[in-house]
Write an enzyme that holds these catalytic residues in place. Sequence first.
Site, PDB file in Angstrom:
ATOM      1  N   ASP A   1      -3.488  -5.834  71.939  1.00 18.21           N
ATOM      2  CA  ASP A   1      -2.211  -5.289  71.464  1.00 18.21           C
ATOM      3  C   ASP A   1      -1.165  -6.396  71.492  1.00 18.21           C
ATOM      4  O   ASP A   1      -1.134  -7.209  72.429  1.00 18.21           O
ATOM      5  CB  ASP A   1      -1.738  -4.135  72.360  1.00 18.21           C
ATOM      6  CG  ASP A   1      -2.647  -2.918  72.275  1.00 18.21           C
ATOM      7  OD1 ASP A   1      -3.163  -2.645  71.176  1.00 18.21           O
ATOM      8  OD2 ASP A   1      -2.847  -2.256  73.316  1.00 18.21           O
TER       9      ASP A   1
ATOM     10  N   ASP B   1     -10.222  -1.616  69.136  1.00 21.50           N
ATOM     11  CA  ASP B   1      -8.977  -2.372  69.295  1.00 21.50           C
ATOM     12  C   ASP B   1      -8.770  -2.665  70.779  1.00 21.50           C
ATOM     13  O   ASP B   1      -8.454  -1.768  71.559  1.00 21.50           O
ATOM     14  CB  ASP B   1      -7.811  -1.546  68.749  1.00 21.50           C
ATOM     15  CG  ASP B   1      -6.508  -2.334  68.677  1.00 21.50           C
ATOM     16  OD1 ASP B   1      -6.513  -3.506  69.100  1.00 21.50           O
ATOM     17  OD2 ASP B   1      -5.506  -1.788  68.192  1.00 21.50           O
TER      18      ASP B   1
ATOM     19  N   SER C   1     -22.592  -6.290  62.492  1.00 23.07           N
ATOM     20  CA  SER C   1     -24.014  -6.202  62.807  1.00 23.07           C
ATOM     21  C   SER C   1     -24.595  -4.877  62.351  1.00 23.07           C
ATOM     22  O   SER C   1     -23.870  -3.905  62.140  1.00 23.07           O
ATOM     23  CB  SER C   1     -24.282  -6.327  64.318  1.00 23.07           C
ATOM     24  OG  SER C   1     -23.713  -7.488  64.834  1.00 23.07           O
TER      25      SER C   1
END
Length: 796
Positions: free
Chosen positions: A323, A320, A248
Amino acid sequence: MRIIKKILLTLLVLIVVLAIGLCAYIFHLKPKYEGSLQLKNLEKETTVYFDDFGVPHIYADSEKDAMTALGYVHAQERLWQMELLRRIAPGRLTEIFGGVALKNDKFFAGIGIEEASAKAISQLDKNSESYKLTQAYLDGINQYLEEGVTPIEFTLVGVKKQKFTIKDVYNIFGYMSFSFAMAQKTDPLLTEIKNKFGVEYLKDLGIEGEFNTTRIKISKEKTEEYTEISKSITAMLDQSPIPPFIGSNSWVVGPHKSKTGKVIFANDPHIGFSQPATWYEAHLVTPQHELYGCYLAGTPFPLLAHNREYAYGLTMFENDDIDFYQEKNNPNDVSQYQTPTGFSKYEIRKKTIKVKDSADAVLAVKITRHGPIMNDFMERLERKNPIAMSWTYTKEPILILDAAYGLSHAKNTTEFKKAVSLIAAPGLNVMYGDAKGNVAWWASGKLYRHNDGVNTHLILDGASGKDDITKFLDFEQNPSAENPEWGYVYSANNQPEAIDNGYLYPGYYLPEDRAKRISGILDAKSNWDKEAISKMIYDNTSDVAVGVVKDLISSLDAKPLSNKEKEVITVLKSWKGTANLEDVAPTIYNKWIYLYLKNTFEDEMGKENFNLFLGISLGKQIIANQIKNENSVWWDNIKTKNVKETRTEVVSKSFHDAVSALQNQLGENVSDWNWGKVHTVEHEHPLGKVAALRGLFNVGPFDSPGSNEVINNLFFGFNDEGKYYTKGGPSTRRIVDFADVENSWSILPTGQSGNPFSKHYDDQAEMYNAGKFRKMKLNKEEIIKTSTKLIFKPKK
C-alpha cells in the site's frame, strides 16, 4: 622469399599455439561432471550422477552431506547467477556494473529488504535443521568459490569473490518476493487517472474485480508525480539482470478425474526469460529423505519439488500486499510527519552504495510508521508530497527459510499446510498433490482489511489513520480448496472467490483467459493421463480472444472495406483462437488489438503511461470487457476539439491501420502473415546485451508459438514495429504422475547449466520450444546407466 616463409611459419605456429591455449582455457572452464574431488566438512563419501541433461542425482549417507554437495554442484553451474541475485536486494550491483546500476541499487537499498533480512536472521534458531542444512549448502558454495574454476563472467566484469552467507539467502528470497508484487506498478498510475479525469474513467478498468468472473473455487473443510513511481519501478524491473516473476498455471487432477485413479500434478510458473534460466534441478537421496526439486540460485530448499509421496509447486496469488500512503510533513519542522496522534519524527536510515570506478553514493532514507519514503531514492519524484510504501514482507516476521524447509520435508498434508501458513509474503498459490489421492491449494500470505470504502489500488491517506489496516485475517480465512468435490484444483493468477463474509480480496489478478480455458478443459474430461496433460500444458488456444474478435468485427463499419480487408476478416472469422507458428489470425489480431488500445487510451494517458498500462494486469484484462461498452468515456479522443469519437470510429480506424501496417511489414499475401515470423524468443544473458558477446551468451532467437494469456503463456509487449519479442513464459513445465512417478516429466527453457561452455547450457531449448519433455529420473539403476559420476570424498 626465405624470410617471408619464416614469417608465415612463425605466424602459423603462433596461431596454433593461441588456438591450443584457447581450447585449453575453454576446457578448463567447463563444469566437472566426472572424477573425484575432496570436500571439507563432508562426513562420508557422496556420489553425484549427472544424467543426460546435466541434472545432478546426489546420493549421500546424510542430508548434511547431500546439501554440501548440492551447494558445490549448484555453484559450478550457476555461480554468476547466484552473484547477481544476492546483490540486487542490498543494492550492490553498482560494485560490478558501475553507475549504470545506481538507480536500481538506490531503490532496493531504500525499501529495506536487507534490514528485514538481518532482523529475521537474528531471530533464527541456530540448532534447527533448516539452519544447519542451509549452512551446509552455503559451505558447498563457498568451497567451490575458493577452489573451483572462476566463471568467465567474473573475469570479464571484474568480480571480486566474496563468501556467501545466510544473509544472501534471505536477500534473494526478498528480491523474489518484491518481483511478485504489482501494486508498485499499478496504484500510482490509477491515482493519476482518477485525479486527472475523475472516477468515471476508472469504471471501465475493472479495479473492483468485476472483470474476473472466472474465479478460483474455494472449498473448506496529484497527479503527474504519482506515475513516476510506476515508471521508475517498472523500468528497474525490466532492466534487471535477473527477471521478475510474472504469473503461472497449475492444476492437480484428483483420483476420480484420472484414467489410473492416481493424482496427476502439473505446474508451469511464468517468469521473465533470461540466460541462465531461473530453476536448477537436483535430486537428493539419503536414507531418511528423497526429493527432486527446482532451486533458485543461492537458495537451499526447492520451491517446486516432488518425490514418491507428494508433489508441490506454486503460482502467484497476485494479492495486494503493498500500500502507498501520502504522508504530510510538519510545516514547521521537515524532520517530522503527521500521524493520527500528532507529529512524529522521521527515522533516518543511512546507506552507502559503492560504485565501481566512481565515488560512493550515500543514501539517507526517511522511514515513517507505514514504511520508507519513496521520494528519497527515486529521481523526478518531488519532495513536497512524501509517499511511503507499506509492504507486508518487510513489516511482518520473515519465516521463509522454515517455510521452504517445511514444504520440502513435510510428512503429511497437515505439516505441509503448516509450512504454507508461515509465508507472510509474497502471496503464493501453493499447489499440492500426493500418492494417497489428496489434492489441495492454499493461498499463502498475511492478508488484511481496511475500512469499508478504502480503495487500496489508489494512493492512501497516511496522515489521518482512516486508511490504515484495520485487521489481519487468520490463515484459515485465506482462499483454499482441499479435496473439492469437483475433483481438481487449479490456479491461473485469477481472482479467488470471496472470503471473510463475502469479501473479494483486492489484488492485481490476471484476465480470466487462462483460468477459463483450464477449468473448461478439466471439467469436460474425467480420464486424464500424463500424455493428455502434456498437450494441455502446451495449449496455445484462447477462447476469450475468439469472443473479442466477434465483438471487434461487430463494432466495425463494414461499408468501406477493401477486398484485402474483407480477406482479413474472413481469416479472423474462421479463427479458433490458436497461436501456432503457422497461424495467420494471431498476427492480425494482435496488431488490431494494439492499435485499438492505443487509439482508445493513449490520448488520456500519454505515451509513457500508456506503455506502462499495457504491461500490467489492467491493460490485459480490459481488452475483453471495454470493447463491449459502447458508451465508454475512453472512446472520445480528448485531443480533438468539438468532436466526440465513437466505438465504431475507433475500432474501424484501428482495423484499417492494422491491415495497412501488416501489408507494409509482411507483404500483400495475407497467407504469408504467419505468427512465427513476428513472435520470437531469445534468452538473453546480462552480458549478451553487448553485441560482440551475444553469440556466446544468448540462446536463440527462435520462432515462438504461444501468446499472451493462453495456457502456453509466452508473453510479449506491444510496439509499433509489429514484432513481438517474447519477454517470458513457463520457467519450467512439470508433470508428476503418481501412477508412474519414476517417469514424471519436466523441461527447462534452455538448460541446466549457466556455463556457456557446458553442453547443458542450451540442450533443452529446442525441445522446450516444440513442447517436448524429458524425464525427471528417480530410478537409481536407470540414472546410473545414463549418467557420468562425480565422487566427493571427505578432505582429511
